[in-house]
Design a protein around this motif. Structure first.
Motif, PDB file in Angstrom:
ATOM      1  N   PRO A  16      -3.657  19.145   7.753  1.00  0.00           N
ATOM      2  CA  PRO A  16      -4.119  18.356   8.819  1.00  0.00           C
ATOM      3  C   PRO A  16      -2.862  17.452   9.420  1.00  0.00           C
ATOM      4  N   ALA A  17      -2.007  17.073   8.551  1.00  0.00           N
ATOM      5  CA  ALA A  17      -0.768  16.185   8.942  1.00  0.00           C
ATOM      6  C   ALA A  17       0.138  17.046   9.993  1.00  0.00           C
ATOM      7  N   LEU A  18      -0.003  18.608   9.729  1.00  0.00           N
ATOM      8  CA  LEU A  18       0.909  19.160  10.439  1.00  0.00           C
ATOM      9  C   LEU A  18       0.379  19.823  11.720  1.00  0.00           C
ATOM     10  N   ILE A  19      -0.689  19.243  12.248  1.00  0.00           N
ATOM     11  CA  ILE A  19      -1.556  19.681  13.301  1.00  0.00           C
ATOM     12  C   ILE A  19      -0.932  18.705  14.830  1.00  0.00           C
ATOM     13  N   GLU A  20      -0.258  19.518  15.608  1.00  0.00           N
ATOM     14  CA  GLU A  20       0.261  18.737  16.714  1.00  0.00           C
ATOM     15  C   GLU A  20      -0.838  18.288  17.736  1.00  0.00           C
ATOM     16  N   THR A  21      -1.725  19.347  18.228  1.00  0.00           N
ATOM     17  CA  THR A  21      -2.814  19.322  19.099  1.00  0.00           C
ATOM     18  C   THR A  21      -3.911  20.192  18.860  1.00  0.00           C
ATOM     19  N   ILE A  22      -5.178  19.701  19.002  1.00  0.00           N
ATOM     20  CA  ILE A  22      -6.231  20.504  19.016  1.00  0.00           C
ATOM     21  C   ILE A  22      -7.037  20.327  20.170  1.00  0.00           C
ATOM     22  N   LEU A  49     -13.320  21.511  12.097  1.00  0.00           N
ATOM     23  CA  LEU A  49     -12.687  20.475  13.063  1.00  0.00           C
ATOM     24  C   LEU A  49     -13.249  19.549  12.497  1.00  0.00           C
ATOM     25  N   ALA A  50     -14.450  18.948  12.059  1.00  0.00           N
ATOM     26  CA  ALA A  50     -14.888  17.718  11.443  1.00  0.00           C
ATOM     27  C   ALA A  50     -14.330  17.395  10.075  1.00  0.00           C
ATOM     28  N   GLN A  51     -13.983  18.217   9.183  1.00  0.00           N
ATOM     29  CA  GLN A  51     -13.192  18.274   7.990  1.00  0.00           C
ATOM     30  C   GLN A  51     -11.987  17.864   8.347  1.00  0.00           C
ATOM     31  N   GLU A  55     -10.171  14.115   7.266  1.00  0.00           N
ATOM     32  CA  GLU A  55      -9.050  13.918   6.648  1.00  0.00           C
ATOM     33  C   GLU A  55      -8.007  13.162   7.278  1.00  0.00           C
ATOM     34  N   LYS A  56      -7.796  13.480   8.560  1.00  0.00           N
ATOM     35  CA  LYS A  56      -6.816  12.634   9.419  1.00  0.00           C
ATOM     36  C   LYS A  56      -7.025  11.192   9.589  1.00  0.00           C
ATOM     37  N   SER A  57      -8.206  10.809   9.414  1.00  0.00           N
ATOM     38  CA  SER A  57      -8.895   9.383   9.562  1.00  0.00           C
ATOM     39  C   SER A  57      -8.511   8.708   8.220  1.00  0.00           C
ATOM     40  N   GLN A  58      -8.494   9.471   7.140  1.00  0.00           N
ATOM     41  CA  GLN A  58      -8.459   8.836   5.722  1.00  0.00           C
ATOM     42  C   GLN A  58      -6.850   8.782   5.399  1.00  0.00           C
ATOM     43  N   ALA A  59      -6.188   9.293   6.010  1.00  0.00           N
ATOM     44  CA  ALA A  59      -4.732   9.383   5.724  1.00  0.00           C
ATOM     45  C   ALA A  59      -4.089   8.060   6.195  1.00  0.00           C
TER      46      ALA A  59
END
Length: 59
Positions: A16-22, A49-51, A55-59
């Motif tokens: 998820p850290a490597l995602i630029e846009t969704i 997407l929810a997963q 994960e992004k919000s926990q990072a």
């Protein structure tokens, strides 16, 4: 890492850290398209997407 499996030919782990846009797919509101830092596009379902969002919000 999140495992994408519903809309890809082979199950794919993405970071998820490597995602630029969704963005939401224009063809189906339940499909999301992520643009990765590498330029690769990955499709995912609402649940995947929810997963990723979790994960992004926990990072």
């Amino acid at each position: 890492m999140v495992l994408l499996q519903k809309y890809v030919l082979e199950p794919t782990w993405i970071n998820p850290a490597l995602i630029e846009t969704i963005e939401q797919s224009s063809e189906d509101s339940h499909i999301w398209v992520a643009r990765m830092a590498s330029g690769k596009m990955e499709q995912m379902s609402d649940m995947e997407l929810a997963q990723i969002t979790g994960e992004k919000s926990q990072a």
